[in-house]
Motif scaffolding. Structure first.
Motif, PDB file in Angstrom:
ATOM      1  N   ASN A 179       0.802  -1.225   0.000  1.00 23.84           N
ATOM      2  CA  ASN A 179       0.000   0.000   0.000  1.00 23.84           C
ATOM      3  C   ASN A 179       0.833   1.273   0.000  1.00 23.84           C
ATOM      4  O   ASN A 179       0.499   2.241  -0.677  1.00 23.84           O
ATOM      5  N   GLN A 180       1.923   1.257   0.772  1.00 26.15           N
ATOM      6  CA  GLN A 180       2.695   2.501   0.920  1.00 26.15           C
ATOM      7  C   GLN A 180       3.771   2.645  -0.152  1.00 26.15           C
ATOM      8  O   GLN A 180       4.262   3.746  -0.389  1.00 26.15           O
ATOM      9  N   ILE A 181       4.159   1.527  -0.769  1.00 26.43           N
ATOM     10  CA  ILE A 181       5.298   1.597  -1.683  1.00 26.43           C
ATOM     11  C   ILE A 181       4.979   1.074  -3.087  1.00 26.43           C
ATOM     12  O   ILE A 181       5.179   1.786  -4.070  1.00 26.43           O
TER      13      ILE A 181
ATOM     14  N   PRO B 212       1.950   3.180  -4.879  1.00 28.00           N
ATOM     15  CA  PRO B 212       2.398   4.529  -5.280  1.00 28.00           C
ATOM     16  C   PRO B 212       3.511   4.514  -6.336  1.00 28.00           C
ATOM     17  O   PRO B 212       3.603   5.437  -7.142  1.00 28.00           O
ATOM     18  N   THR B 213       4.340   3.472  -6.332  1.00 28.45           N
ATOM     19  CA  THR B 213       5.403   3.411  -7.340  1.00 28.45           C
ATOM     20  C   THR B 213       4.804   3.186  -8.735  1.00 28.45           C
ATOM     21  O   THR B 213       5.122   3.909  -9.688  1.00 28.45           O
ATOM     22  N   VAL B 214       3.912   2.205  -8.849  1.00 26.93           N
ATOM     23  CA  VAL B 214       3.329   1.901 -10.162  1.00 26.93           C
ATOM     24  C   VAL B 214       2.455   3.076 -10.630  1.00 26.93           C
ATOM     25  O   VAL B 214       2.503   3.478 -11.806  1.00 26.93           O
ATOM     26  N   GLU B 215       1.700   3.659  -9.716  1.00 28.18           N
ATOM     27  CA  GLU B 215       0.884   4.822 -10.073  1.00 28.18           C
ATOM     28  C   GLU B 215       1.770   6.012 -10.431  1.00 28.18           C
ATOM     29  O   GLU B 215       1.468   6.777 -11.347  1.00 28.18           O
ATOM     30  N   GLY B 216       2.875   6.169  -9.709  1.00 21.36           N
ATOM     31  CA  GLY B 216       3.807   7.265  -9.965  1.00 21.36           C
ATOM     32  C   GLY B 216       4.406   7.163 -11.364  1.00 21.36           C
ATOM     33  O   GLY B 216       4.558   8.173 -12.063  1.00 21.36           O
TER      34      GLY B 216
ATOM     35  N   GLY C 296      11.769  -0.182  12.669  1.00 23.44           N
ATOM     36  CA  GLY C 296      10.636  -0.482  13.557  1.00 23.44           C
ATOM     37  C   GLY C 296       9.664  -1.333  12.766  1.00 23.44           C
ATOM     38  O   GLY C 296      10.048  -2.376  12.245  1.00 23.44           O
ATOM     39  N   ASP C 297       8.425  -0.841  12.606  1.00 24.60           N
ATOM     40  CA  ASP C 297       7.461  -1.584  11.796  1.00 24.60           C
ATOM     41  C   ASP C 297       7.235  -0.955  10.421  1.00 24.60           C
ATOM     42  O   ASP C 297       6.340  -1.362   9.698  1.00 24.60           O
ATOM     43  N   ALA C 298       8.059   0.048  10.104  1.00 26.72           N
ATOM     44  CA  ALA C 298       7.812   0.797   8.875  1.00 26.72           C
ATOM     45  C   ALA C 298       8.782   0.402   7.759  1.00 26.72           C
ATOM     46  O   ALA C 298       9.993   0.396   7.969  1.00 26.72           O
ATOM     47  N   PRO C 299       8.256   0.068   6.588  1.00 30.58           N
ATOM     48  CA  PRO C 299       9.147  -0.169   5.453  1.00 30.58           C
ATOM     49  C   PRO C 299       9.573   1.155   4.833  1.00 30.58           C
ATOM     50  O   PRO C 299       8.756   2.034   4.621  1.00 30.58           O
TER      51      PRO C 299
END
Ligand SMILES: Nc1ncnc2c1ncn2[C@@H]1O[C@H](COP(=O)(O)OP(=O)(O)O)[C@@H](O)[C@H]1O
Ligand SMILES: [Mg+2]
Length: 423
Positions: A253-255, A258-262, A282-285
């Motif tokens: 969802n976060q990467i 947005p990459t393909v849409e970008g 932490g828990d964030a990619p």
């Protein structure tokens, strides 16, 4: 279908191995290939950036599909070369066009892309020799360690991580003013250091839709316990045990989305693999970098887990019907251990005979820096062979690879004995 794979490493042997399993692959060529690809395909002695020679071979052998392994031809525009040529433009190429290949060709381009599309990554600024003083000032605002990245392609050597501010300033000067990495360090990206564990995510896209392949983790350092110099990669594991469903959803969802849409928003046509290098903070990619092709040795663990016919997948990518394809993944884990020449990644000798390959029956020996000579297989590079195994757990798979390695021998053979140690 007649298929040409460009490249000569373990990655390309793995592509050829997988493509050769397809009933739909009529004739398979690899340029320039190695001793492994020679057994399952026809090797062509052509360099991967010799576009005119590639053109002649493609026409002579009536190639329908070209799969580009390494980054150099993509960054130099091999896909554009095909599209601009009347005789070649109908031929499918797996790999992005030059404009999108800048995601790997320029670290600054990639950072700007991520910022523009709200993709989580380390804070950064970039500098040239004209504002090196501002670079020093920016370093002063950061906490160590300091991350300096040559903007351009530097064969995996262009990133420096330094603990000392003085040293960081001196290296910045050497990169910008003294061209430490040649043209690649005309610009330098300075980044916030991200503290966490790394993994890679592989995405297929046809420019409209995407499919996510299994995750993998590679081991870059030459020494056990992740110590010593950086290499092209000493081993890999797939899947990555700490990549839980919740974490993978975040990556998607976060990467990935947005990459393909970008890419679409920025009008960057993309048919190929997107390799997303990540750090779990932490828990964030967070994204460390994009590569515009598969990784090596990650390919040697990711493709063996793909059950879907790879010709079908590539055809769907080229025809923009990727959404209609099911990607079936083998539940088993896969691991690979890289055998390297003694001395690598520094000076090493070549031409050493490799024996015992035929005794490897529980694993797959993907050839990398190895070539055929007078009926023998001899070493021709630093990373020589990747020994891939399946297992119900990654531990089982690793054990199998180490068992298989016992059959293999060449003078000054070296490999890491601790792949997977940190999982
Ligand atoms: N911002 C960062 N924080 C911490 N480590 C980093 C950061 N950027 C890069 N690294 C480390 O440096 C390695 C190489 O950086 P990367 O951007 O992948 O460049 P390349 O693969 O082109 O050499 C990464 O695999 C990672 O271990
Ligand atoms: Mg990298």
């Amino acid at each position: 279908m007649n298929i040409l794979v460009l490249g000569s490493g373990g990655r390309e042997h793995t592509f050829a191995w997988k493509l050769a399993q397809s009933d739909r692959c009529k004739a398979l060529f690899v340029a320039p290939g190695n001793s492994g690809t020679k057994e399952i395909a026809t090797n062509l002695t052509i360099g991967v950036t010799d576009f005119e020679a590639i053109k002649s071979a493609v026409l002579e052998h009536k190639i329908d599909l070209v799969v580009v392994g390494p980054e150099d031809p993509l960054v130099q525009g091999v896909h554009d070369f095909f599209l601009q040529d009347e005789a070649l433009k109908h031929i499918s190429v797996i790999g992005p066009q030059k404009a999108a290949a800048e995601l790997e060709g320029s670290k600054e381009f990639a950072k700007e892309f991520m910022v523009r599309h709200n993709i989580p990554t380390a804070a950064y600024e970039s500098f040239t020799k004209h504002n090196v003083e501002e670079g020093y000032k920016f370093l002063e605002t950061l906490k160590p360690p300091y991350v300096l990245k040559a903007d351009g392609l530097a064969a995996g050597k262009g990133v420096l991580i330094l603990n000392d501010l003085k040293e960081a300033k001196a290296e910045l000067k050497s990169m910008l003013v003294d061209a430490k990495f040649g043209d690649a360090s005309t610009k330098v990206v300075i980044e916030e250091f991200l503290d966490g564990i790394e993994l890679s995510c592989f995405v297929l896209t046809d420019g409209k839709d995407y499919k996510i392949l299994p995750t993998a983790k590679d081991y870059k350092r030459i020494g056990e316990g992740d110590t010593g110099l950086n290499t092209g990669g000493m081993g890999a594991v797939s899947p990555v045990p700490f990549a839980t469903k919740a974490f993978l959803d975040k990556i998607e969802n976060q990467i990935v989305i947005p990459t393909v849409e970008g890419l679409k928003k920025d009008n960057l046509p993309y048919v190929g693999f997107i390799f997303i290098g990540l750090i779990k903070v932490g828990d964030a990619p967070k994204v460390i970098e994009y590569n515009v092709r598969m990784g090596d040795p990650e390919t040697e663990v990711v493709l063996p887990r793909l059950k879907t016919d790879l010709v079908d997948v590539f055809e769907a990518m080229a025809n923009q019907t990727l959404s209609q394809i099911n990607i079936d993944i083998d539940e088993r884990a896969a691991t690979t251990i890289m055998l390297v020449s003694g001395g690598y990644p520094e000076a090493y000798e070549k031409g050493k005979e490799i024996t015992g390959i035929e005794k490897v029956t529980d694993s797959i020996a993907f050839h990398a820096g190895a070539k055929s000579q007078d009926g023998k297989v001899v070493t021709s590079g630093g990373r020589v062979m990747a020994i891939t195994s399946y297992g119900n757990t990654y531990q089982d798979a690793i054990k199998k690879s180490y068992q298989s390695i016992k059959h293999l021998h060449f003078d000054k053979m070296n490999y890491r004995k601790d792949i997977g140690f940190d999982l």
